[in-house]
Every structure is written in C-alpha cells, then in structure tokens.
Design an enzyme around this catalytic site. Structure first.
Site, mmCIF file in Angstrom:
data_model
loop_
_atom_site.group_PDB
_atom_site.id
_atom_site.type_symbol
_atom_site.label_atom_id
_atom_site.label_comp_id
_atom_site.label_asym_id
_atom_site.label_seq_id
_atom_site.Cartn_x
_atom_site.Cartn_y
_atom_site.Cartn_z
ATOM 1 N N GLY A 49 0.370 -5.177 0.705
ATOM 2 C CA GLY A 49 -0.723 -5.157 -0.260
ATOM 3 C C GLY A 49 -0.300 -5.742 -1.599
ATOM 4 N N ALA A 68 0.846 -1.192 0.000
ATOM 5 C CA ALA A 68 0.000 0.000 0.000
ATOM 6 C C ALA A 68 0.883 1.243 0.000
ATOM 7 C CB ALA A 68 -0.879 -0.010 1.246
ATOM 8 N N GLU A 74 3.705 -5.696 7.282
ATOM 9 C CA GLU A 74 2.885 -4.640 7.891
ATOM 10 C C GLU A 74 3.174 -4.458 9.376
ATOM 11 O OE1 GLU A 74 1.866 -6.699 5.595
ATOM 12 O OE2 GLU A 74 0.397 -5.775 4.258
ATOM 13 N N GLU A 109 -0.667 -9.291 -1.270
ATOM 14 C CA GLU A 109 -2.112 -9.563 -1.152
ATOM 15 C C GLU A 109 -2.795 -9.530 -2.520
ATOM 16 O OE1 GLU A 109 -2.311 -6.589 2.061
ATOM 17 O OE2 GLU A 109 -3.492 -8.067 3.176
HETATM 18 N N1 3HC Z 1 4.497 3.615 0.259
HETATM 19 C C1 3HC Z 1 4.986 4.834 -0.023
HETATM 20 N N2 3HC Z 1 6.294 5.080 -0.269
HETATM 21 C C2 3HC Z 1 7.122 4.032 -0.245
HETATM 22 C C3 3HC Z 1 6.688 2.733 0.047
HETATM 23 C C4 3HC Z 1 5.300 2.531 0.301
HETATM 24 N N3 3HC Z 1 4.812 1.320 0.561
HETATM 25 N N4 3HC Z 1 7.747 1.906 0.016
HETATM 26 C C5 3HC Z 1 8.813 2.653 -0.288
HETATM 27 N N5 3HC Z 1 8.442 3.943 -0.448
HETATM 28 C C6 3HC Z 1 9.307 5.074 -0.831
HETATM 29 C C7 3HC Z 1 10.362 5.370 0.190
HETATM 30 O O1 3HC Z 1 9.892 6.273 1.168
HETATM 31 C C8 3HC Z 1 11.475 5.963 -0.654
HETATM 32 O O2 3HC Z 1 11.135 7.308 -0.926
HETATM 33 P P1 3HC Z 1 12.288 8.419 -1.112
HETATM 34 O O3 3HC Z 1 13.096 7.967 -2.273
HETATM 35 O O4 3HC Z 1 11.561 9.693 -1.317
HETATM 36 O O5 3HC Z 1 13.055 8.385 0.174
HETATM 37 C C9 3HC Z 1 11.357 5.203 -1.967
HETATM 38 O O6 3HC Z 1 10.037 4.654 -1.984
HETATM 39 C C10 3HC Z 1 12.349 4.077 -2.100
HETATM 40 O O7 3HC Z 1 12.277 3.269 -0.931
HETATM 41 P P2 3HC Z 1 13.575 2.677 -0.234
HETATM 42 O O8 3HC Z 1 14.609 3.725 -0.103
HETATM 43 O O9 3HC Z 1 13.113 1.971 0.985
HETATM 44 O O10 3HC Z 1 14.051 1.646 -1.353
HETATM 45 P P3 3HC Z 1 14.743 0.235 -1.188
HETATM 46 O O11 3HC Z 1 15.002 -0.237 -2.560
HETATM 47 O O12 3HC Z 1 15.856 0.318 -0.202
HETATM 48 O O13 3HC Z 1 13.625 -0.727 -0.532
HETATM 49 C C11 3HC Z 1 11.440 -1.696 -0.307
HETATM 50 C C12 3HC Z 1 12.471 -1.049 -1.256
HETATM 51 C C13 3HC Z 1 11.974 -3.056 0.190
HETATM 52 C C14 3HC Z 1 10.175 -1.918 -1.080
HETATM 53 C C15 3HC Z 1 11.208 -0.775 0.922
HETATM 54 O O14 3HC Z 1 10.928 0.522 0.441
HETATM 55 C C16 3HC Z 1 10.082 -1.182 1.811
HETATM 56 O O15 3HC Z 1 10.254 -2.044 2.654
HETATM 57 N N6 3HC Z 1 8.890 -0.551 1.627
HETATM 58 C C17 3HC Z 1 7.761 -0.763 2.482
HETATM 59 C C18 3HC Z 1 7.099 -2.093 2.201
HETATM 60 C C19 3HC Z 1 5.893 -2.270 3.085
HETATM 61 O O16 3HC Z 1 5.948 -2.074 4.284
HETATM 62 N N7 3HC Z 1 4.765 -2.661 2.489
HETATM 63 C C20 3HC Z 1 3.563 -2.809 3.221
HETATM 64 C C21 3HC Z 1 2.829 -1.520 3.232
HETATM 65 S S1 3HC Z 1 1.387 -1.539 4.262
HETATM 66 C C22 3HC Z 1 0.249 -2.405 3.373
HETATM 67 O O17 3HC Z 1 0.535 -2.878 2.306
HETATM 68 C C23 3HC Z 1 -1.096 -2.500 3.978
HETATM 69 C C24 3HC Z 1 -1.960 -3.476 3.265
HETATM 70 O O18 3HC Z 1 -1.967 -4.691 3.962
HETATM 71 C C25 3HC Z 1 -3.351 -2.994 3.151
#
Ligand code: 3HC
Length: 695
Positions: A108, A69, A131, A111
């Site tokens: 997500g 997400a 998450e 998912e």
């Molecule tokens: N939403 C918004 N922005 C995100 C994002 C997300 N899910 N994931 C990464 N970004 C942004 C970062 O803030 C960063 O922004 P910036 O360049 O302005 O600083 C950019 O994307 C690149 O991210 P990273 O520097 O972290 O890049 P990496 O290549 O090192 O890592 C990644 C990539 C492994 C995908 C890491 O970004 C990550 O772990 N992201 C979060 C993943 C996550 O937690 N997903 C679950 C979200 S909650 C959800 O899905 C709820 C659902 O169940 C309904």
C-alpha cells in the site's frame, strides 16, 4: 500492529517558499493504519489549502517510507477513511505531489507513491509490491498502475515474486523519476519539486498512461507462458494466479474496470485461509525473535570475526553465511587436505552462483578473501564466536569444547552445530564457562536454508543466547529458540512422522503412496524421497548392518539413494524417480516374515497419521517448554522443512482442522499408531476445552 507502535500517526506541514512538505510518522514502519490514512489526508489537504504552496513533497519520518497496509487490520471491519480516499486526494490534487522515498516503499505504501505525480528516492531505497507473500495481491491499484510504468512482463515478475526493487532499477524503469544523494532526501525532493514548477511539468497520473500495457493487449501467450514457466514455484498457492489475473486485466481492460477486478479478487484472497495463514506466518516469524526472559536490551557480543571447526558440508556452508554478510571467518580442519577440499567446495559453490549471474567475479573473490583456513585450533583465540561443525560424536565434541575453553578469549560465544546431541553435556566440557555454550543448528545446505535453531542449554547465558539470535538475523536466517531434547524441535517432530510412515509401509502402503500424499499436501517431498536425497546410508555401516529394516536391506544392496542411482525409488540418469519393484518386493518380504497382511490405506489415513503424529509431538514439545510458543514451531517448519506457508505450519493447521478432530482421529487409529504412542496431555486439554494452539 507492532508492540512498539504508538496509538496514533502524526503529520505536519512545513512550507518552504512554494513547496509544502507533508511529513507523516507512525513508528516503527509507517504502516497505513486508520490513523496514518487520516494523517495523510489531513497533511495533504492542509498543503492543498495553503495559499503559498504550489507543489507538495510527501515524506515519512523514521526508518522507512510507508511499509504497506497495517496487516493487523485485515480480517476486521474496515474503518474510514479508506486508503482509496487518501490516494484519490493525492492523485486528483491540482498541485503536483512528489513522493520522497527512503527505506522501503512497500505494498500500500508504493500504491500511495504511485498516486503521486512524481517519485524521488535515495540510492538505498527499495520499492515493491510484496503482498503475494501474505497470500494477497496489491489491492489499492498496484496491479493496475505498476504495469503502466514497467510493462506487463516486468510487472508479472515483480508482483508474483514480491521483489524489493532497488532504487537504481526503479530509476531505470521509470518507477522513480530521480535518485537524490543518500541522506539528502528532503532537500533533494524539494529541489525536484521546484524543478517541476519551474518547467511547468504536467500533473502526470499513472492511471492515464497506457503505452506500456498496450503492446501486450491481445497477447494471452505472455500470461500462458508465464504460468507454465512458474507452475512449480506457484504450486498450491492461490495468490500468484490471482495476481496474474489482475495484471491481465490491467493489460486488457480500461483502468477502472481493471481496478474492479483487482478489488474483487483482493476481497476473495483476504477472506481466505491461505492469506490468513501467511499473515499469521509473518507475525510468527517476528515473534520468534522475542524471548520473554531475555529483554531486547540484553548486552550482546559484537561478532566481528567467526571461527568454524570443520570444513565439511556443514562447516563450509556455515562459513559462506558469514562471508556473505561480510564477516571474516577462520575455518579449522585437522589436516591440510581436508581443509583444501572444503575451501575448494566453497569456491565452487560461489563460482556456480556467479555462472548464474547472481554474483560477480569480484564478489566471489571478496567472499573467498574473508575465509582463512588453518589446521591449528589456536588460530581461533581471537574469534568472537566459534561454531563447531564436526560429525556427531559426543567424545570428539567434548574434546573440542575443552580445547576451546582453554584457547578462546574471555567473552567469546562457543556454539555447537549438533543436530542430535545433548548441548548440556557438550557445555560441561567448557568447564570454566558453560554459560558461553549455545547450540546453533543450521540446516543443510546451510548457505541456503533459512532456519536456524538456537538451542538454549540449562546454563546458556542471556548474552550467549541473544548474540546467537542477533547474529542469526544478521546473516539472513530466521532464528528460533529451542530447549534441549533429542532432535530439538524440527527433527523430533520429523521422527514422529517417520515412525508412522515406516509403520504404514508394513501395513501395505508403498513409499511412493506416502510421498505422493505429503507432496500433494504441499510439502516439497515425502519422507522416502527425502531419505533418498539425503542418502540412506547416513548413520548406517556395513559391519553392523543386520538386514533388520527395509533401509538396511536397501543399503546392503548398495541402493543408498539418489547418489547410487537407486534407493527406495529407482532413478534414471536425470535423477527422475520411479517406483521400484525391488523395494516393493523387499517390503512384501518383511511383511510376510512378520505375518502382516496388506490392507488398503486411504490417502486420508496417510495424511492424518503422519501430520497428526507431528502435531502431537509438537504439543509435547510445547508442554515441556522446549518451544516457547506454538508459532515458533510453525516458524521452524515453514523455514526449515518446506511446510507450505499457505497452511501456516503444523500448529496453525491443527487449529484449522481443530484440536478435537486431531484427537478423535488419533484415538480412532488406536494401536496402529504404535505401542509407544501416547496423546499429549496439552492436545487433549485443548480438544476438551474447545481451545486452539495459535489463537
Ligand atoms: N503492518 C503491521 N505491522 C507491521 C507491518 C505492517 N505492514 N510491517 C511491519 N510491521 C511490524 C512488525 O510486525 C514488527 O513488529 P514488532 O516489532 O512488534 O515485532 C515491526 O513492525 C518491525 O518490523 P520488522 O521486524 O519486520 O522490521 P524490519 O526493519 O526487519 O523490516 C519491513 C521492515 C521490510 C517493512 C518489514 O517489516 C516488512 O516486510 N513488512 C511488511 C511489508 C508488506 O508486506 N507490505 C504490504 C502489506 S499488505 C498491503 O499493503 C495491502 C495493500 O495492497 C492494500
């Protein structure tokens, strides 16, 4: 969303015979923003409507599959289309949909993939539901679908740890149906789709298969045992328990009812302070990598070899960080015996990890093979980065930097691991190149702790700074820039806390009272337990000891902390701490000598004086420009000092209670805060203007 994100996601449909390939893109990580959800719906709908298409491959452009997400959308009013809409369209498709996964399929993103009828991945891909790290639970069916593939026991492990599961493990558990060669995802997925059609394989819906969850139905002990086994790890956090309840629902309820439980609990978490704090911490960590006056494209030194001076605890731990990342290290000591001892400790550390099954014997040898010992500083001549990690003595450090200046190749970055000394003064010793000098302050144990304070001296060049930040990330650290001041960001704040803890000792609180309050707040331990662990004799010497503090008296009695079986606390053979009558008496004697009487000190006072003193010091650090931003201070505390991430760091916490409250309390404690105590002008200003540190 990311500063690099374009306004809108894109999608396209390519048709190859009977296969429709839907490609979506929303750089940098294909987060499921509103426009991405729309793009998925448009792409899938177009493929479904296309007369030639009989099976659909769903694939992402860029460096990764859907990363989850869009975290920036949480806490804002929901915008149509919802993720459920996209998922339903895929799951109910009458043409099979095959997810083609590269990079990371997270949250997500997974998912969505779990609503596809089949999944293929490349070997480097990873899938996961992380998450929990954002104080959340998978809110789009993940807690109901994952257990239906991997079973409840594995789902508990994966979901509560937020594991990124490697493709090979996904294949073994059935989370993906096939692994195709690296770099051939699209072709591999198309071939798989053709096979599905040729074999007439069914439109398999994960939601309909109960056989992996049924064996756990009516077995509450699985969950009870899991809770008990992980109680320490989950202490203070809401999200793990909520995730467990959802998996219980997956086991015990029909799919739709389980999903309703998931929805309800997700909404509770997403609106709560813990998730807000953890989402904030996610972005804070990423912001820390950005230095306003040092652009992203600043040239950096390619670090292909590292030199480390000092094979003690710090030097050895730092060497492991680089060896773990595959970078060769030369470790220099003054004498062969010290060198051998240091390398033996490193080997023992690796072997202990291997005993726990976390490294193979081959990996241990490979890493040890990357370490070369030397007693000659000239062997550092070819290193791209040299890190000095000898004990804290300015004269010795300056001597070393003068030598490095003469020995090292032009362009090498020269770093000091000092935790206390003035990096600017050290830099003067590298007289011909003070700009190459930077602080790289690792935390003990260096191979474990995530934090790296990168200390920017007055003359540190952009290249040296950017190189230290970049290599920090490469070795898995969270690097945060600090200016030069005694203790830098972290230890300077810790000192402010320590002063209050010591002061309260003289007012009637006992070490275990103070430690308990901070432990209950969520810290791994309080200041006195920490001193006992580190050793009370750090910086103490028998010759100069004057029985002038409780600590000195304890050391004189050979109560030097855990290692001697006693310190502020008494310890049993298993190092369990218990309050000590000896310490109590020493404290009382000091109070009597100073004419101090005991007064009751409430838990609130203990918490406020210690934590608000840290906040106050942090505000000074911020106004002096030692930290670039409030969130950097929080990143330091979460990653280096065990600050509970669900409280977002000291600055975020101060905003939660309100800067005005912090000021009111500090003023109310008045003289008790100490003669030299003053409230930061920045803190006063924010309080007066009703403003905050982090918003
Ligand atoms: N939403 C918004 N922005 C995100 C994002 C997300 N899910 N994931 C990464 N970004 C942004 C970062 O803030 C960063 O922004 P910036 O360049 O302005 O600083 C950019 O994307 C690149 O991210 P990273 O520097 O972290 O890049 P990496 O290549 O090192 O890592 C990644 C990539 C492994 C995908 C890491 O970004 C990550 O772990 N992201 C979060 C993943 C996550 O937690 N997903 C679950 C979200 S909650 C959800 O899905 C709820 C659902 O169940 C309904």
């Amino acid at each position: 969303m990311s500063t690099h994100a374009p306004a809108n996601a894109t999608q396209r449909l390519d048709v190859e015979g009977a296969i429709g390939i839907v490609t979506v893109a929303y750089p940098p990580v294909n987060a499921l923003s509103r426009s991405m959800r729309q793009a998925i719906i448009d792409g899938i709908a177009a493929a479904q409507a296309h007369p030639d298409v009989q099976a659909i491959v769903f694939i992402c452009d860029g460096r990764t599959f859907l990363a989850g997400a869009d975290i920036t959308e949480f806490g804002k009013p929901p915008q149509a289309p919802s993720l459920y809409e996209a998922q339903d369209l895929i799951e109910n498709s009458t043409k099979p949909v095959i997810a083609a996964i590269h990079g990371t399929s997270l949250g997500g993103g997974l998912e969505v993939a779990l609503c596809c009828h089949y999944r293929v991945a490349v070997p480097s891909a990873k899938c996961g539901l992380p998450e929990v790290h954002l104080g959340l639970l998978p809110g789009a069916g993940g807690t109901q679908r994952l257990p239906r593939i991997v079973g409840a026991a594995k789902a508990l492990d994966y979901i509560t740890a937020g594991t990124h599961i490697p493709a090979s493990e996904c294949l073994a558990s059935g989370l993906v149906d096939a692994v195709v060669p690296e770099g051939e995802l699209r072709a591999g997925a198309v071939a798989f789709a053709r096979q599905v059609l040729a074999e007439g394989r069914p439109l398999r819906k994960v939601r309909d298969s109960d056989d992996k969850v049924l064996p756990f139905r009516g077995k509450p002990e699985l969950f009870a045992d899991f809770r008990q086994a992980n109680a320490k790890r989950f202490r203070g956090f809401l999200a793990p328990e909520y995730n467990i309840r959802c998996i219980e629902a997956a086991v015990n309820l029909p799919f739709d009812e389980g999903k309703a439980v998931e929805r309800k609990l997700f909404l509770e978490l997403v609106g709560g302070i813990q998730s807000q704090a953890q989402r904030y911490a996610f972005f804070a960590e990423r912001a820390a990598a950005k230095i306003p006056d040092v652009p992203d494209d600043t040239p950096t030194v390619k670090v292909a070899s590292v030199g480390i001076i000092g094979a003690g605890t710090m030097g050895g731990g730092i060497a492991m960080c680089f060896a773990n990342a595959g970078i060769p290290v030369t470790i220099v000591e003054t004498a062969p015996a010290a060198l051998d001892k240091g390398l033996a400790v490193v080997r023992r550390n690796y072997e202990n990890t291997a005993k726990k099954g976390k490294l193979t014997a081959e990996q241990v040898e490979k890493r040890m093979g990357l370490l070369t010992g030397s007693v000659d500083m000239n062997s550092l001549a070819g290193c791209d980065l040299v890190i000095e990690a000898v004990f804290e003595n300015m004269a010795i450090k300056k001597e070393i930097f003068a030598k490095l200046d003469a020995i090292c190749k032009p362009g090498a970055v020269l770093a000091t691991n000092t935790s206390a000394l003035d990096v600017n003064e050290i830099a003067t010793a590298a007289a011909s190149r003070p700009e190459a000098v930077v602080g790289m302050h690792f935390f003990s144990p260096a191979n474990v702790m995530k934090l790296l304070e990168v200390v920017r001296g007055a003359k540190t060049s952009h290249t040296a700074l950017a190189t230290a930040m970049q290599i920090g990330k490469k070795i898995g650290k969270v690097a945060v820039v600090s200016g030069v001041c005694p203790g830098f960001i972290g230890n300077r704040m810790l000192r402010a806390r320590g002063e209050q803890a010591q002061a309260m000792l003289m007012e009637g609180a006992m070490p275990w009272d103070i430690d308990r309050v901070l432990y209950d707040f969520g810290m791994p331990m309080g200041p006195f337990a920490m001193s006992d662990l580190a050793g009370l004799d750090i910086g103490w010497s028998k010759e100069t000891s004057k029985s002038s503090t409780v600590r000195e008296v304890l050391c004189e009695m050979d109560r030097r902390g855990q290692k001697t079986g006693a310190g502020y606390y008494d310890y049993d053979d298993k190092r369990n701490a218990k309050p000590s009558e000896v310490t109590r008496q020493i404290v009382r004697d000091f109070m009597a000598k100073a004419g101090q009487t005991t007064r009751p000190i409430s838990d609130d006072e203990i918490l406020e004086r210690t934590v608000y003193a840290m906040v106050n010091e942090a505000a000074k650090i911020l106004e002096e420009g030692i930290a670039l931003r409030a969130s950097d201070i929080d990143t330091v505390y979460i990653n280096g000092y065990g600050w509970p991430v669900y409280r977002g760091g000291p600055m975020f916490y101060a905003d939660t209670v309100g800067p005005a409250t912090v000021v009111d309390k500090l003023q109310a404690y008045g003289e008790r805060m100490g003669a030299g105590f003053s409230i930061s002008p920045l803190l006063l200003k924010l309080a007066a203007e009703g403003r905050f540190f982090t918003r």
